[in-house]
Design an enzyme around this catalytic site. Structure first.
Site, PDB file in Angstrom:
ATOM      1  N   HIS A 231     -39.358   8.340 -43.415  1.00 38.27           N
ATOM      2  CA  HIS A 231     -40.605   8.756 -42.743  1.00 38.27           C
ATOM      3  C   HIS A 231     -41.324   7.520 -42.175  1.00 38.27           C
ATOM      4  O   HIS A 231     -42.420   7.157 -42.600  1.00 38.27           O
ATOM      5  CB  HIS A 231     -41.486   9.485 -43.758  1.00 38.27           C
ATOM      6  CG  HIS A 231     -42.558  10.329 -43.165  1.00 38.27           C
ATOM      7  ND1 HIS A 231     -43.360   9.917 -42.136  1.00 38.27           N
ATOM      8  CD2 HIS A 231     -42.968  11.584 -43.488  1.00 38.27           C
ATOM      9  CE1 HIS A 231     -44.225  10.873 -41.837  1.00 38.27           C
ATOM     10  NE2 HIS A 231     -43.998  11.895 -42.644  1.00 38.27           N
TER      11      HIS A 231
ATOM     12  N   GLU B 229     -38.705   9.178 -37.218  1.00 41.17           N
ATOM     13  CA  GLU B 229     -38.164   9.345 -38.566  1.00 41.17           C
ATOM     14  C   GLU B 229     -36.720   9.833 -38.511  1.00 41.17           C
ATOM     15  O   GLU B 229     -36.453  10.980 -38.160  1.00 41.17           O
ATOM     16  CB  GLU B 229     -39.016  10.356 -39.343  1.00 41.17           C
ATOM     17  CG  GLU B 229     -40.515  10.148 -39.170  1.00 41.17           C
ATOM     18  CD  GLU B 229     -41.336  11.348 -39.633  1.00 41.17           C
ATOM     19  OE1 GLU B 229     -40.842  12.129 -40.472  1.00 41.17           O
ATOM     20  OE2 GLU B 229     -42.463  11.511 -39.135  1.00 41.17           O
TER      21      GLU B 229
END
Length: 318
Positions: free
Chosen positions: A188, A292
């Site tokens: 992330h 991500e």
């Protein structure tokens, strides 16, 4: 916590080249591993979540990752910013009927304390000016609550390699139990930018994506991605390896996927940024974008003894 033994230095005339410095700072869930190259580049990895919270290139002058001013760095909750590790489920888990259904959003890896397994310096890596840090998380190391929710035997080794102009983050997932299991994985990554209105993301033209802002409808990307409002998209089965971030016409980052088919692009914009208690300052949505990499469209399956490995290399182009 045993550090790997250094290999013998080559027998060459003159003084040996300086090695990267690696230190453990803080205590408890605030502990972090800090590595600095002789040329000044550095990386910081919080043991809670194995979250990369800082990556500086350009001799240590340029911070490449965005970290919220209100990010919890004490183990009280997942870190807002940096590079959190999402495993074994991405987003809210399936409502019922799947082994991950009892887990919290984004699973437990980002909220578990990892073990620092040691370092490998330039003698162990291809790049003569790099350092690799390894972190481990195993079934017995997760919380009782997580173990009860997902009672499967696994081993994770997460390798963070700092080089002069890049940061590589690779996960190795092993099924150490008697039965197969399914999982999802995502890095992330919060990239730091100067002005989101001048950012373009390239390399996803023609790729199908799920738009979570538009009721999870499916679309095909046309041209560069520009961000003028909330963006939350899952790009699936991307044919090319590299997604590029350009700012004001100048290349800023190349994000190179390794054995991961998907990429999420996210920016909360005004209202969502204000609604998140750990996102600060509120206006900082202007200074970050998440690109991500992951395997989140469906599930990866491992049989007994099988291993999955995938990750990314982020290149700083300043």
């Amino acid at each position: 916590m045993v550090e790997r033994a250094n290999r013998p230095s080559a027998l060459t005339p003159g003084a040996a080249a300086p090695e990267a410095q690696v230190n453990i700072e803080g205590s408890g869930d605030s502990s972090k591993v800090v590595a600095t190259l002789p040329s000044g580049e550095s990386v910081e990895v919080l043991l809670f979540g194995a979250t990369v919270t800082s990556w500086k290139s350009n001799g240590g002058k340029t911070e490449n990752l965005w970290l919220s001013e209100k990010a919890a760095l004490d183990g009280s909750k997942a870190v807002r910013g940096g590079v959190p590790v999402v495993f074994p489920v991405f987003g809210p888990p399936p409502k019922s009927g799947h082994p991950t259904s009892s887990l919290p959003q984004h699973g437990f890896a980002r909220t578990s304390r990892w073990e620092f397994l040691g370092k490998s310096t330039s003698e162990d890596t291809v790049d003569s000016n790099s350092v690799k840090l390894d972190f481990g998380l195993y079934s017995k190391g997760v919380s009782e609550e997580a173990r009860k929710a997902w009672p499967l035997d696994f081993g994770l080794v997460y390798s963070v390699t700092l080089s002069k102009d890049s940061l590589q983050t690779i996960i190795n997932v092993r099924n150490e139990g008697e039965t197969s299991f399914e999982f999802q994985f995502l890095l992330h990554t919060y990239l730091k930018v100067n002005d989101i209105s001048k950012v373009a993301i390239n390399g996803l033209t023609g790729v199908s994506y799920i738009d979570k802002v538009l009721d999870a409808s499916t679309h095909s990307q046309s041209g560069s991605i520009t961000i003028t409002g909330e963006v939350d998209r899952v790009y699936q089965s991307i044919p090319q390896d590299t997604t590029s971030v350009v700012e004001d016409g100048t290349p800023r980052f190349d994000v190179v996927r390794d054995n991961l088919p998907d990429t999420v692009v996210w920016n909360p914009w005004v209202e969502k940024a204000k609604a998140m208690g750990d996102f600060a300052p509120d206006e900082d949505y202007k200074h970050m974008v998440c690109v991500e990499v992951g395997a989140v469209n469906g599930w990866q399956k491992l049989e007994k003894g099988e291993v999955f490995e995938g990750g990314q290399t982020i290149k700083s182009l300043l």
